[in-house]
Design an enzyme around this catalytic site. Sequence first.
Site, short mmCIF file in Angstrom:
data_model
loop_
_atom_site.label_atom_id
_atom_site.label_comp_id
_atom_site.label_asym_id
_atom_site.label_seq_id
_atom_site.Cartn_x
_atom_site.Cartn_y
_atom_site.Cartn_z
N CYS A 2 0.85 -1.19 0.00
CA CYS A 2 0.00 0.00 0.00
C CYS A 2 0.89 1.25 0.00
CB CYS A 2 -0.94 0.10 1.19
SG CYS A 2 -2.05 -1.26 1.40
N ARG A 27 4.24 -0.74 -4.78
CA ARG A 27 3.99 -1.17 -3.40
C ARG A 27 2.62 -1.82 -3.23
NH1 ARG A 27 7.41 1.30 0.54
NH2 ARG A 27 5.87 0.64 2.05
N TRP A 74 -3.05 -2.69 -1.48
CA TRP A 74 -2.81 -4.14 -1.57
C TRP A 74 -3.73 -4.74 -0.53
CZ3 TRP A 74 -1.13 -8.16 1.57
CH2 TRP A 74 -0.63 -9.29 0.93
N ASN A 100 -2.34 2.40 5.76
CA ASN A 100 -1.54 1.20 5.49
C ASN A 100 -1.47 0.43 6.80
OD1 ASN A 100 -1.00 2.22 3.01
ND2 ASN A 100 1.15 2.69 3.40
N GLY A 101 -1.51 -0.89 6.72
CA GLY A 101 -1.38 -1.70 7.93
C GLY A 101 -2.67 -2.46 8.21
N GLU A 481 16.42 -19.30 -5.19
CA GLU A 481 16.15 -17.94 -5.64
C GLU A 481 15.75 -17.93 -7.12
OE1 GLU A 481 15.57 -15.20 -4.35
OE2 GLU A 481 15.97 -13.69 -5.88
N LYS A 485 12.22 -16.49 -8.44
CA LYS A 485 12.09 -15.46 -9.47
C LYS A 485 11.08 -15.89 -10.52
CE LYS A 485 13.33 -12.69 -8.00
NZ LYS A 485 13.71 -12.64 -6.68
N GLU A 488 7.43 -15.98 -9.10
CA GLU A 488 6.93 -14.64 -8.77
C GLU A 488 6.40 -13.90 -10.00
OE1 GLU A 488 9.40 -12.55 -5.16
OE2 GLU A 488 10.53 -12.95 -6.98
N HIS A 504 14.91 -37.74 -3.49
CA HIS A 504 14.00 -38.09 -2.39
C HIS A 504 12.62 -37.49 -2.59
CE1 HIS A 504 17.37 -39.83 -0.29
NE2 HIS A 504 18.05 -38.71 -0.49
N LYS A 603 5.89 -5.21 -2.96
CA LYS A 603 7.32 -5.01 -2.80
C LYS A 603 7.74 -5.07 -1.34
CE LYS A 603 11.41 -4.05 -4.21
NZ LYS A 603 12.08 -5.26 -4.74
C1 G6P Z 1 8.44 -9.28 -0.49
C2 G6P Z 1 9.09 -8.97 -1.80
C3 G6P Z 1 10.34 -9.83 -1.97
C4 G6P Z 1 11.27 -9.62 -0.79
C5 G6P Z 1 10.57 -9.89 0.54
C6 G6P Z 1 11.42 -9.45 1.72
O1 G6P Z 1 7.91 -10.56 -0.52
O2 G6P Z 1 8.21 -9.20 -2.87
O3 G6P Z 1 11.01 -9.44 -3.17
O4 G6P Z 1 12.37 -10.45 -0.92
O5 G6P Z 1 9.36 -9.15 0.61
O6 G6P Z 1 11.58 -8.07 1.64
P1 G6P Z 1 12.74 -7.22 2.33
O7 G6P Z 1 12.45 -5.82 1.96
O8 G6P Z 1 12.61 -7.48 3.80
O9 G6P Z 1 14.04 -7.72 1.81
#
Ligand code: G6P
Length: 608
Positions: A2, A27, A74, A100-101, A481, A485, A488, A504, A603
Amino acid sequence: MCGIIGYVGERLAAPILLAGLKRMEYRGYDSSGMALMEPAGLLFEKSAGKISRLENVLADREFVSKIGIAHTRWATHGEPTDLNAHPHLDCKGKIALVHNGIIENYASLRELLKSRGHMFRTDTDTEILCHLVEEYYDGDLVKAVQLALRQVDGTYGIAVMSKDSPGEIVAARLGSPLVVGRGNKENFVASDVSAILQHTNQVVYLEDGEMAVIRQDGFEVTTIENVKVTPQIKEVEWTLEQIEKGGFAHFMLKEIFEQPTTIKNATRGRLDVKGATARLNGIKPHLDELGALKRIIITACGTSWHAAMIGEYMIEAQARIPVEVEYASEFRYRAPIIEPGTLVFVISQSGETTDTQAAMREAQRKGATVLGICNVVGSTIARESDGGVYIHAGPEIGVASTKAFTSQITVLSLISLMLGRMRDMSFERGTEMINEIIRIPQKVQRILDKNEEIKAIANRFHQRNNFLYLGRGYNFPVALEGALKLKEISYIHAEGYPAAEMKHGPIALIDETVPTVVIALQDSVYGKVLSNIQEIKARKGPVIAVATEGDTKIYDYVDHVITVPETMEPLTPLLSIIPLQLLAYHMAVLRGCDVDQPRNLAKSVTVE
Ligand code: G6P
């Protein structure tokens, strides 16, 4: 998660608010809205979907208001509909509020307010705040907000306006970031500096429990308990150019291509060639403690958690200190054992992730020193941790983290170097590591130069529905990772696994339709990884390998090869992740996905 922006000044508010929302769209992007103080009263407009929809709704209308608040959402409570979008209003339509929150006790407050005659229009937790402020309002908006917030459990960053208190915006925070921006005869409030950077780089970061009253000619900061606070004005170093796409199709692609520079920035001024070690000023005051360390815990979420795992491998191998890595969301609720001699690192790009913040506070409560590894200067974790290291990657706008990941690994490599040199690591090994860290940016560039080659591979596979990613040792977290990616941004199901562990379980998935991406570098586990590849090939699974330049053998084993330059083993993740970022990017683009704003994600996750 948000975004909030508020403006009061001499200019028309609507275009400023809209531009600010667009900057923050990364965001949260399921709905948005704006409230303006027009001569006829409070005017508000809300729209489900992207900000461009709100823009269309507002396009043909003329506004004269020079004060307003706006929000991009969001969803947490209530679907992303026009109605549930912020701002929300009180019964009489005089008070507008964005939030927000999460308000945790909203259900009981709602019942209470209903019994007092308040009428609710939406399913959101936020709306109760408007009615609470209305309940307490007797001509003093600040006082009403203070009294309302004292009833609330949960987290908030809010901005409020009232028709009866024209010319002021009241903002407050608890657990959700807010900055006040100081301009020339105008002032701002925002959840994210990128929203206001176009207008000012002079900001005040509100602390938890603080609020601000913002007017055209100035602002005051107090606590929610009404104690006056002297605001500290900070200068934001990020530039406008850094938060724009600069000719790239997407922020994510721009950020992938920035990595030679961002990795270099993470090391700038930190390599002590004479001492064959790293110089990290933010943790210098803790050097004595570091000398007596018995154990390290690293906690984080998402991509930052993957970086933490690489940090574990690096620190254990280089400095021989036991390291545990834990998801922040688990750590905070699990009564973790923190003894004297335990140091905690928290890693967070945004410095605002709620679970990571809570894990930091839990560790501090138990007496640990907590060092932060953050990107956003002035963020909550950066401020509340006992010290730490900024990664200096510049603003990361693409929701899928890329450059922050490699900068986090770079900083972790410096930490492992420093800790290693305080222990058994030789001068020669330290020097070798420094020299190799210096060479990494140009090696990353060589991989980026293979973008078209990687795109061609993406072209062959983008219609598949399942992928496996395998790696061992330092490259096991890279496999995780790489898989993250892909899922996501392309919504393809992808699983990362330690290559040997595959037999396994995940091996049951393999057939000619399920491609496997294997990180098969010529390192200490190369032979083992080749055996794992054979197990996949025996089941007709297509294999894409990330291999070391000059490895001719690998071509006999796999279907597609992307090579990366050789480097010392602990630093290989800095190279092996680059093709996986590009592969995910191209597959997502080929599938027509919204790369920078993937569905359901945000984000910065500022809710539990
Ligand atoms: C969200 C983002 C990720 C990020 C994670 C942790 O899920 O989409 O890209 O890795 O938060 O965020 P931070 O800001 O704590 O690294």
